[in-house]
Write a protein that holds these residues in place. Structure first.
Motif, PDB file in Angstrom:
ATOM      1  N   UNK A  20      90.033  19.782  55.342  1.00  0.00           N
ATOM      2  CA  UNK A  20      89.257  19.887  54.060  1.00  0.00           C
ATOM      3  C   UNK A  20      90.045  18.990  52.869  1.00  0.00           C
ATOM      4  N   UNK A  21      89.416  18.520  51.958  1.00  0.00           N
ATOM      5  CA  UNK A  21      90.092  17.721  50.820  1.00  0.00           C
ATOM      6  C   UNK A  21      89.256  18.025  49.457  1.00  0.00           C
ATOM      7  N   UNK A  22      90.013  18.849  48.585  1.00  0.00           N
ATOM      8  CA  UNK A  22      89.339  19.294  47.399  1.00  0.00           C
ATOM      9  C   UNK A  22      89.783  18.149  46.267  1.00  0.00           C
ATOM     10  N   UNK A  23      88.775  17.587  45.633  1.00  0.00           N
ATOM     11  CA  UNK A  23      88.585  16.814  44.818  1.00  0.00           C
ATOM     12  C   UNK A  23      88.712  17.544  43.174  1.00  0.00           C
ATOM     13  N   UNK A  24      89.219  16.774  42.175  1.00  0.00           N
ATOM     14  CA  UNK A  24      89.046  17.206  40.816  1.00  0.00           C
ATOM     15  C   UNK A  24      89.488  16.034  40.073  1.00  0.00           C
TER      16      UNK A  24
END
Length: 117
Positions: A20-24
């Motif tokens: 998973x790659x969580x972006x912000x």
């Protein structure tokens, strides 16, 4: 801007992992999202890309039929489902966001995937 990968680890050949790659910090839905990898002593290589419009995806030949990239724009997250893993899939996997129209691109810090018995 942050891209935070997770889900890496040690898995036996033939096993599966989901990265998973969580972006912000940026408008995630407008960016193409990719996974790259860099194996020991090798150059970084593109694994898969999922585009911002339509959600179509491209894959490197060496993962076709085994890996699936997907995105959830509501969660600002991109995934890489990896099945039938091989020892040669051992690498640090990086998340990459790109928006060509405005020449913006961002990298995550990477997550280690090790395929070994």
């Amino acid at each position: 801007v942050q891209l935070v990968e997770s889900g890496g680890g040690l898995v036996q050949p033939g096993g599966s992992l989901r990265l998973s790659c969580a972006a912000s910090g940026f408008t995630f839905s407008r960016y193409a999202m990719s996974w790259y990898r860099q194996g020991p002593g090798k150059e970084r290589e593109l694994v898969a890309t999922i585009f911002s419009v339509g959600g179509s995806a491209n894959y490197a030949d060496f993962v076709k039929g085994r890996f699936t990239i997907s995105r959830d724009n509501a969660k600002n997250t991109v995934y890489l489902q990896m099945n039938s893993l091989k020892p040669e899939d051992t690498a640090v996997y990086y998340c990459y966001a790109s928006y060509r129209l405005i020449s913006r691109a961002y990298w995550g810090q990477g997550t280690q995937v090790t395929v070994s018995s």
